[in-house]
Design a protein around this motif. Structure first.
Motif, PDB file in Angstrom:
ATOM      1  N   THR A   1       0.824  -1.204   0.000  1.00 10.01           N
ATOM      2  CA  THR A   1       0.000   0.000   0.000  1.00 10.01           C
ATOM      3  C   THR A   1       0.860   1.256   0.000  1.00 10.01           C
ATOM      4  O   THR A   1       0.629   2.183  -0.777  1.00 10.01           O
ATOM      5  N   LEU A   2       1.875   1.267   0.854  1.00  6.40           N
ATOM      6  CA  LEU A   2       2.736   2.443   0.911  1.00  6.40           C
ATOM      7  C   LEU A   2       3.552   2.599  -0.370  1.00  6.40           C
ATOM      8  O   LEU A   2       3.742   3.704  -0.863  1.00  6.40           O
ATOM      9  N   PHE A   3       4.028   1.465  -0.925  1.00  6.03           N
ATOM     10  CA  PHE A   3       4.788   1.547  -2.174  1.00  6.03           C
ATOM     11  C   PHE A   3       3.936   2.182  -3.255  1.00  6.03           C
ATOM     12  O   PHE A   3       4.386   3.045  -4.008  1.00  6.03           O
ATOM     13  N   LEU A   4       2.679   1.707  -3.347  1.00  6.76           N
ATOM     14  CA  LEU A   4       1.804   2.200  -4.406  1.00  6.76           C
ATOM     15  C   LEU A   4       1.424   3.653  -4.174  1.00  6.76           C
ATOM     16  O   LEU A   4       1.284   4.431  -5.115  1.00  6.76           O
ATOM     17  N   THR A   5       1.236   4.011  -2.899  1.00 13.06           N
ATOM     18  CA  THR A   5       0.868   5.388  -2.590  1.00 13.06           C
ATOM     19  C   THR A   5       1.916   6.366  -3.099  1.00 13.06           C
ATOM     20  O   THR A   5       1.606   7.372  -3.728  1.00 13.06           O
ATOM     21  N   PHE A   6       3.179   6.028  -2.832  1.00 16.83           N
ATOM     22  CA  PHE A   6       4.239   6.960  -3.203  1.00 16.83           C
ATOM     23  C   PHE A   6       4.748   6.740  -4.621  1.00 16.83           C
ATOM     24  O   PHE A   6       5.188   7.678  -5.279  1.00 16.83           O
ATOM     25  N   GLY A   7       4.724   5.504  -5.083  1.00 13.09           N
ATOM     26  CA  GLY A   7       5.238   5.225  -6.415  1.00 13.09           C
ATOM     27  C   GLY A   7       4.329   5.784  -7.486  1.00 13.09           C
ATOM     28  O   GLY A   7       3.217   6.222  -7.223  1.00 13.09           O
ATOM     29  N   SER A   8       4.825   5.751  -8.710  1.00 17.27           N
ATOM     30  CA  SER A   8       4.024   6.319  -9.794  1.00 17.27           C
ATOM     31  C   SER A   8       3.177   5.253 -10.476  1.00 17.27           C
ATOM     32  O   SER A   8       2.466   5.539 -11.427  1.00 17.27           O
ATOM     33  N   ASP A   9       3.242   3.986  -9.995  1.00 15.17           N
ATOM     34  CA  ASP A   9       2.466   2.939 -10.661  1.00 15.17           C
ATOM     35  C   ASP A   9       1.024   2.913 -10.187  1.00 15.17           C
ATOM     36  O   ASP A   9       0.126   2.555 -10.924  1.00 15.17           O
ATOM     37  N   GLY A  10       0.818   3.276  -8.927  1.00 17.84           N
ATOM     38  CA  GLY A  10      -0.525   3.180  -8.372  1.00 17.84           C
ATOM     39  C   GLY A  10      -1.253   4.502  -8.458  1.00 17.84           C
ATOM     40  O   GLY A  10      -1.352   5.103  -9.516  1.00 17.84           O
TER      41      GLY A  10
END
Lengths: 397, 369
Positions: free
Chosen positions: B159-168
């Motif tokens: 969840t945190l990866f997707l929140t900050f990343g540009s993929d999610g």
């Protein structure tokens, strides 16, 4: 043959993108690196032009043979020894530095000399091959790796993380007068032509080097990238705090849809290939210079059985490298690199001018007819029959 | 002769293998004997002797990847140093701790209000931590962020990866900060760091505010609206909104085209002036009926006024806090005489005047007019 010259050039330029050159330039980023780079582009290009013009007059002969034409034997021997040392030192130092880097980033649990064992053995094998095999090896490696390096650089410049204002801010220091160490570092990018010292033996008699305008174009592109892209990523101040600024820059990029997300690992693998190639080629040049010191040595550009001397010399190089791993570390490397970059610039400048003077009297057209009938006629790489002859000659010696 | 030759070759080959033997080393540990850390939180413990509280979230691999089925193990410890804490934590688990996949670092709010320098230096120094990892501030502390298990998470930490990343998600309220950028901003002259704020919500996390820091600690917390405006000015984030009111109707403009240009000048009287021009193009998402044919120009003017007013308000607020996250200082250095530019800038910034203009163009009004 044209393309082989450019493989050599591209190899050296790309390798120096990562090793030593950026750290020297970046440490002087506000004290003259920018203007030094401009000087380096001019000096580097001129040296490359001078050296290639000189060598072009003697296709089929390497630097040892050219020197023997005009100079007394003892001077030739001395100069060849110096060149052999230069090539050995440059390539071994690159290998040592990269091994230490690989050890720090990838395999911290492994003792560093242990990693050197593997890489060194590969270089022994590579450097003992014939000149021709090395050229082919260079072609394959460069063709495989160049797209990857360009991909990483392109990706780097396209990223929104690059602070262009930092790049402009540093570029404004262009009015600071240039420094010797920065010029020396900058010209190193352009030194791919030095490998022609031996590889010129493979050039056919009617050889003409075309497209030399690529030298300043590609060279300055790489030089500006090696300096400015890390500044774009790490700003004007933090860029100096990293030990391996290019490894760090690669680590700051991500490939969301690549097999590996961290660009660092792709970058390290690419540079592993480049370093092994560079060291193999460098050791090979050194071996050839050492063996050329004997006047009776008849070179072969292609052989089916590796001469014993190659193995022995290469193994000695390997031993020296392993031993030095116990002494050297990042700090000492950096100091040695800075001194050495300056030293080699002067040697190369002197060589280029010297060669130009030496070959000045000889018109290019004359060279063509002469080299075919010369005693070193087996230079034509494709004539396998000739190489056997010279193998016998070598055995006699 | 030939037998001798063959045996010599064989001997060489054997020697090569013998050389390779010690290089197996002890670096290799199988993947099922590794614990992958997906997030680390660093808090202040309040204990004088052991000031850091290090919390790690370990991913427990499972055969099923379904939303909400992931399992994590949380380990926490108080320690004198961060690295020491991590080494002690290694003795609390049965597998080798691997930081290679750790992509989120959460600094506790209290720590970020005190000093983040040593925590950042530790992260950047460790070779196995990615330089492109995300750093954020957790409120009230980092540990509570790590303990939250969001409902929709497919695997631990995602969840945190997707929140900050540009993929999610691509929200205009989220401003991710990567580790190398944080380090750059901490060291740079004329560019100050910022860190997004994470709060725990019912089903996951809320990330819509931004902390502005000087080189060491938090100086200012932006509200969600200000955070969006910050993104719009700095990164020209489209898919964001500008809003205003028109005849008691609220008007929302979804931005599809945004360009921000600015210039910093030094006026003859020694003061500085920042002239900014904001070009906005977008479509109406909410607004009065017949907006395009009857009120278009009026609404555009009203939107422009509000943008200018809010921007100046935000810039002044940042200026008063004494930080420079929009790297105006770096721009000044890039456009003025190099050696003295930064000192000049430090004198100029506290009294810098802001002059903001905007042009708004409503391109369409959606499916109804």
């Amino acid at each position: 043959m044209n393309r082989y010259f450019y493989y050599s050039f591209v190899m050296v330029a790309m390798l120096n993108l990562m090793l030593f050159v950026p750290s020297v330039l970046l440490s002087e980023r506000t004290t003259g690196a920018v203007s030094s780079m401009l000087v380096a582009i001019v000096v580097g290009t001129l040296t490359a032009y001078a050296a290639t013009s000189a060598l072009a007059r003697y296709p089929g002969r390497g630097v040892p043979e050219i020197l023997r034409l005009r100079l007394p034997e003892w001077i030739v021997k001395m100069i060849l020894a110096i060149y052999a040392f230069m090539f050995f030192f440059a390539s071994s130092f690159a290998l040592i530095a990269f091994t230490i880097l690989l050890n720090r980033v990838l395999t911290p649990d492994l003792p560093v000399w242990n990693l050197m064992l593997i890489l060194g053995v590969l270089c022994i094998y590579g450097s003992t091959r014939s000149s021709m095999t090395l050229l082919f090896m260079m072609e394959i490696t460069i063709l495989l790796l160049t797209p990857l390096v360009l991909f990483v650089l392109f990706k780097g410049f396209r990223s929104p993380d690059v602070a262009w204002n930092a790049i402009y801010a540093v570029a404004r220091y262009v009015n600071v007068p240039p420094t010797l160490s920065s010029i020396a570092a900058g010209t190193f990018i352009f030194t791919g032509y030095t490998n022609m010292a031996i590889f010129n033996r493979l050039n056919p008699p009617n050889f003409r080097l075309k497209g030399r305008w690529l030298i300043p174009l590609f060279g300055s592109g790489i030089l500006l990238t090696t300096f400015f892209l890390p500044i774009g990523y790490h700003g004007t101040m933090a860029v100096d705090r990293y030990t391996y600024v290019w490894a760090q820059t690669a680590d700051s990029m991500t490939m969301s849809f690549g097999f590996i997300e961290r660009v660092l690992f792709l970058f390290l693998l690419v540079y592993l290939g480049l370093t092994l190639l560079y060291t193999s080629v460098g050791w090979h040049q050194s071996i050839e210079f050492l063996r050329s010191m004997s006047k009776s040595y008849r070179f072969e550009v292609d052989f089916s059985k590796t001469p014993k001397a190659n193995w022995w010399i290469s193994c000695v190089f390997f031993g020296i490298c392993i031993a030095s791993m116990f002494v050297l570390n990042e700090q000492t490397n950096q100091i040695i690199a800075e001194r050495w970059l300056i030293f080699r610039m002067f040697v190369e400048l002197a060589t280029a001018i010297f060669l130009l003077v030496l070959t000045r009297k000889r018109p290019a057209a004359d060279a063509m007819g002469d080299s075919i009938g010369s005693t070193q006629g087996d230079a034509m790489g494709d004539s396998k029959g000739d190489s056997k002859k010279s193998a016998k000659g070598e055995a006699k010696a | 002769m030939s037998i001798y030759k063959i045996s010599a070759r064989f001997l060489c080959l054997l020697l090569a293998f013998v050389i390779l033997v010690p290089t197996t080393g002890c670096g290799f540990i199988d993947i099922d004997k590794r614990f992958f850390v997906v997030a680390i939180a660093i808090d202040k413990s309040g204990n004088e002797k052991k000031p850091y509280r290090v919390t790690i979230r370990l991913s427990i691999p499972s055969s099923k990847t379904e939303p909400g089925m992931e399992k994590s193990q949380i380990e926490t410890i108080d320690a004198k140093e961060i690295s020491e804490g991590l080494r002690i934590l290694k003795s609390h688990v049965d597998k080798e701790i691997d930081l290679g996949h750790c992509k989120v670092f959460v600094l506790g709010d209290e720590l970020a209000r005190d000093d983040i320098t040593s925590a950042t230096e530790w992260m950047i120094r460790r070779r196995d931590i990615q330089s492109s990892a995300f750093v954020a501030v957790g409120y009230p502390d980092g540990m509570s962020i790590l303990k939250k298990m969001p409902l929709s998470e497919r695997y631990s930490g995602n969840t945190l990866f997707l929140t900050f990343g540009s993929d999610g998600t691509k929200s205009s309220f989220i401003r991710p900060e990567k580790l190398f950028d944080l380090f750059r901003r901490i060291n740079e002259n004329g560019m100050d760091p910022y860190l997004p704020l994470i709060r725990v919500s019912k089903n996951g996390y809320e990330v819509d505010q931004l902390n502005l820091l000087d080189k060491k600690r938090i100086r200012l917390l932006l509200s969600p609206d200000e955070t969006q405006l910050f993104n719009q000015i700095d990164k020209e984030t489209i898919n964001s909104t500008f809003k205003t009111t028109y005849k008691d109707n609220s008007v929302m403009l979804a931005v599809t085209d945004l360009r921000v240009q600015y210039k910093i000048q030094r006026l003859p009287d020694g003061r500085g002036k920042l002239s900014m021009h904001i070009h906005i193009g977008g479509t109406i998402e909410e607004g009065p009926s017949d907006i395009l044919s009857l009120h278009s120009e009026e609404v555009e003017r009203k939107l422009g006024q509000d943008v200018e007013k809010n921007t100046i308000k935000l810039l002044k607020r940042i200026q008063r806090a004494g930080v420079d996250p929009l790297h105006f200082g770096l721009r000044y250095r890039a456009t003025h005489k190099s050696s003295t530019a930064f000192e000049e800038w430090q004198e100029l910034y506290p009294t810098l005047q802001f002059d903001v203009h905007s042009t708004v163009r409503i391109q369409s009004a959606g499916r109804i007019h």
